[in-house]
Write an enzyme that holds these catalytic residues in place. Structure first.
Site, mmCIF file in Angstrom:
data_model
loop_
_atom_site.group_PDB
_atom_site.id
_atom_site.type_symbol
_atom_site.label_atom_id
_atom_site.label_comp_id
_atom_site.label_asym_id
_atom_site.label_seq_id
_atom_site.Cartn_x
_atom_site.Cartn_y
_atom_site.Cartn_z
ATOM 1 N N CYS A 1 0.844 -1.197 0.000
ATOM 2 C CA CYS A 1 0.000 0.000 0.000
ATOM 3 C C CYS A 1 0.879 1.245 0.000
ATOM 4 C CB CYS A 1 -0.927 0.011 1.220
ATOM 5 S SG CYS A 1 -2.246 -1.222 1.168
ATOM 6 N N ASP B 1 -2.554 -2.221 -3.419
ATOM 7 C CA ASP B 1 -3.373 -1.021 -3.562
ATOM 8 C C ASP B 1 -2.710 -0.022 -4.498
ATOM 9 O OD1 ASP B 1 -5.615 0.728 -2.846
ATOM 10 O OD2 ASP B 1 -4.123 1.913 -1.765
ATOM 11 N N GLU C 1 -0.002 3.853 -12.959
ATOM 12 C CA GLU C 1 -1.404 3.907 -12.576
ATOM 13 C C GLU C 1 -2.168 4.763 -13.573
ATOM 14 O OE1 GLU C 1 -1.718 5.184 -8.493
ATOM 15 O OE2 GLU C 1 -0.973 3.256 -7.733
ATOM 16 N N HIS D 1 -5.798 1.967 -5.586
ATOM 17 C CA HIS D 1 -5.115 3.067 -4.891
ATOM 18 C C HIS D 1 -6.108 3.974 -4.169
ATOM 19 C CE1 HIS D 1 -1.292 5.802 -5.026
ATOM 20 N NE2 HIS D 1 -1.835 5.755 -3.817
#
Length: 347
Positions: free
Chosen positions: A245, A271, A276, A294
């Site tokens: 994370c 996450d 991204e 995320h």
């Protein structure tokens, strides 16, 4: 910490028609990326005009900006914002912000390090529980009518196991507190600041060899990129769980998949990704992988706190006060604060 777009609210755009009008009116603060005006209204009320969808003239007039994680703040954009005095990130990552260029221009880069701490830590423990208790495979088993096969799925426990935390800042420490409540032993390694003696490991290899659960919270640097590599995974305690994370590039996804298929890892929780949004990876298809986009740091409570903290940081700088947290701590206050934003004055 990571961020998801919020539903865009309807706002009345400010119109800056001349430098004279701008000088006479309240300061302009713009949103870079999707920013819900309702979440920043409190700290800015009576202090600045907020523009959620800025036009070129708004950017040119802006004294402050609230910046989402996916907004790219480079020299070119800063050149279009000659009046900018403060950028406030809704989170702590400044990977897409040219902090050096901002500092050269005397712009404060505010971060909000504490607002999502508990939310992310809860997400880590949630992923650990999901993977240890095999919620994914067991859900599929029940849905498919495989009740008679339930004993074929080995279910684990957090109690009595060891969690290894790589990166022992606010989030890492909170993960440790929650893990202890489950009866877990806590170990920690931090590449920047040494953890307390009772949890400290001298190297990440000690974490790998001793931990049933490994969770990543280190900053992304050239030294930590692909920290979880084939070499690291070859030393991991067989059957360990891996949770990230922190930053997507802390892991080598190909190496993680191979370790999972080989049984070196028994489950993976992610996450964060690199890049991204991520392209599809075969790792995503494994039944013992849990994925979130995320947003572990953006629970309802954490989101409200993050945006309020960012807006408060903007208001502080414009009022001539030093904000609570900066990505460029060498920044210094301008000699003369904006009179319109001084405590007790009305714009």
């Amino acid at each position: 910490m990571t961020e998801r777009p919020l539903a865009e609210s309807t706002v009345t755009q400010s119109t800056v028609t001349s430098s004279t009008e701008q000088a006479a009116g309240p300061a302009v603060v713009v949103g870079l990326g999707t920013v819900d005006p309702a979440l920043v209204a409190g700290p800015l009320r009576g202090r600045a005009t907020f523009v959620a969808s800025p036009r070129p003239e708004d950017l040119a007039a802006a004294a402050g900006a609230i910046v989402r994680a996916d907004a790219v703040i480079d020299r070119a954009l800063l050149g279009r914002m000659p009046n900018l005095r403060v950028l406030a990130r809704t989170g702590v990552g400044v990977d897409l912000v040219d902090v050096a260029a901002a500092t050269e221009r005397g712009i404060a880069v505010v971060i909000t390090p504490g607002s999502g701490t508990n939310a992310v830590a809860e997400g880590v423990i949630g992923m650990a529980l999901h993977l240890a208790k095999r919620f994914g495979p067991l859900t599929s088993l029940v849905r498919s009518g495989g009740w008679a096969k339930r004993y074929e799925v080995a279910v684990g426990d957090l109690e009595g196991s060891t969690i290894g935390i790589i990166g022992y800042g606010r989030i890492g420490q909170r993960v440790g507190e929650l893990a202890r409540a489950f009866g877990m032993r806590v170990l920690a390694y931090d590449p920047v600041t040494a953890p307390p003696d009772d949890v400290r490991c001298a190297d990440v290899s000690d974490i790998a060899a001793s931990s049933n659960v490994i969770t990543l919270h280190a900053p992304l640097t050239e030294a930590t990129r692909h920290l979880v590599s084939r070499g690291f995974l070859s030393t991991v305690k067989p059957g360990a769980l891996l949770i990230n994370c922190g930053r997507g590039a802390l892991i080598d996804a190909d190496a993680v998949l191979d370790a999972l298929l080989a049984g070196q890892l028994s489950g993976v929780g992610l996450d964060v990704f690199d890049p991204e949004p991520p392209a599809h990876h075969p790792l995503f298809d494994h039944p013992d992988v849990v994925l979130t986009p995320h947003l572990m740091g953006l629970s309802r409570r954490a989101t409200a706190a993050t945006f309020a903290d960012a807006a408060r940081g903007v208001a502080d700088v414009l009022a001539g006060r030093r904000p609570a947290a900066l990505a460029n701590p060498v920044w210094t206050l301008a000699p003369q604060p904006d009179d319109r934003l001084t405590e007790g004055t009305t714009p």
